[in-house]
Enzyme design. Structure first.
Site, PDB file in Angstrom:
ATOM      1  N   LYS A 248       0.857  -1.189   0.000  1.00 22.23           N
ATOM      2  CA  LYS A 248       0.000   0.000   0.000  1.00 22.23           C
ATOM      3  C   LYS A 248       0.893   1.240   0.000  1.00 22.23           C
ATOM      4  O   LYS A 248       1.718   1.423   0.915  1.00 22.23           O
ATOM      5  CB  LYS A 248      -0.885  -0.040   1.244  1.00 22.23           C
ATOM      6  CG  LYS A 248      -2.227   0.611   1.074  1.00 22.23           C
ATOM      7  CD  LYS A 248      -3.066   0.283   2.296  1.00 22.23           C
ATOM      8  CE  LYS A 248      -4.405   0.960   2.261  1.00 22.23           C
ATOM      9  NZ  LYS A 248      -5.118   0.790   3.520  1.00 22.23           N
TER      10      LYS A 248
HETATM   11  C1  E4P Z   1      -8.242   2.211   3.318  1.00 27.18           C
HETATM   12  O1  E4P Z   1      -7.651   1.237   2.901  1.00 27.18           O
HETATM   13  C2  E4P Z   1      -8.216   2.685   4.688  1.00 27.18           C
HETATM   14  O2  E4P Z   1      -7.608   1.684   5.487  1.00 27.18           O
HETATM   15  C3  E4P Z   1      -9.572   2.876   5.299  1.00 27.18           C
HETATM   16  O3  E4P Z   1     -10.591   2.421   4.470  1.00 27.18           O
HETATM   17  C4  E4P Z   1      -9.796   4.212   5.895  1.00 27.18           C
HETATM   18  O4  E4P Z   1     -11.068   4.221   6.491  1.00 27.18           O
HETATM   19  P1  E4P Z   1     -11.522   5.338   7.545  1.00 27.18           P
HETATM   20  O5  E4P Z   1     -11.729   6.595   6.799  1.00 27.18           O
HETATM   21  O6  E4P Z   1     -12.806   4.787   8.102  1.00 27.18           O
HETATM   22  O7  E4P Z   1     -10.413   5.441   8.554  1.00 27.18           O
END
Ligand code: E4P
Length: 221
Positions: free
Chosen positions: A87
């Site tokens: 990522k």
């Molecule tokens: C994406 O991969 C992130 O881990 C995640 O979806 C962020 O979500 P949030 O906005 O609920 O923290």
């Protein structure tokens, strides 16, 4: 549409896996910290534990923000397990690293995407997944789902193979809207997935079926 769970909690991942509809897992540094996972060895072991539970793509996020650091971290993460997806944040060196990883056959998830332009750039760099954050856009009075629709249109116009991974999904209605918008994947909490199965008419109907069956059985006896 593929269902990923957005958590680093092993019990939640097991629960989702047990339901039989889990395709993958996404994590981020905040989710890892929430589980109290700190220190390189523990973090690595935790990713391996997740890969043990779910035999699908598992996104592991780099912490570095410079090209060399992202590459070093990403290569290490990718070598951990065949299902690890690196990522990478949507920053200048991140885009450069996406291209590097793509050319090396390493799968990537471009994270922290909030605009169609960023998604276009991620696709140009060959990202395996692009993660537009729908919930965080909704949080600031901007239509997160409209971004999914916009990216779908752009990717289809040119046949980009980058998969749209709707991230920051917060609830069940988001899941349905992602499916309507043609998102390839959504990642969210287990509660958003469980919510899909709920309908009062199902509960009422089942209660009546079971009661009628019981009555009929008693009459026969
Ligand atoms: C994406 O991969 C992130 O881990 C995640 O979806 C962020 O979500 P949030 O906005 O609920 O923290």
């Amino acid at each position: 549409m593929e269902f990923f769970i957005d958590t680093a909690n092993l019990d939640r991942i097991r629960e989702a896996q047990d339901l039989g509809v889990l395709d993958g897992v996404t994590t981020n540094p905040s989710l890892m910290a929430k589980e109290g996972i700190t220190g390189e060895e523990n973090i690595i072991q935790h990713y391996l534990d997740i890969c043990e539970i779910c035999d699908g793509p598992v996104s592991a996020e780099v912490i570095s923000t410079d090209f060399d650091g992202i590459v070093a971290e990403g290569e290490k993460l990718a070598a951990l397990h065949k299902n690890i997806v690196v990522k990478v944040p949507m920053i200048r060196d991140g885009v450069k690293a996406l291209r590097y990883f793509t050319d090396k056959g390493i799968k990537t998830n471009c994270t922290l995407v909030f605009s169609a332009g960023q998604a276009l750039l991620a696709a140009k760099a060959g990202a395996t997944y692009v993660s537009p954050f729908v919930g965080r856009l909704d949080d600031i009075s901007t239509d997160g789902m409209a971004l999914i629709e916009q990216i779908r249109l752009i990717y289809d116009n040119y046949g980009y193979e980058t998969k749209i991974l709707a991230a920051s999904v917060r609830h069940t209605m988001h899941v349905i809207q992602c499916a309507e918008a043609g998102s390839d994947v959504m990642t969210g909490p287990l509660s958003a997935i469980i919510g899909l199965l709920k309908h009062p008419l199902t509960d009422i109907g089942l209660e009546k079926f079971l009661a009628d069956h019981k009555k009929a059985t008693q009459v026969q006896a």
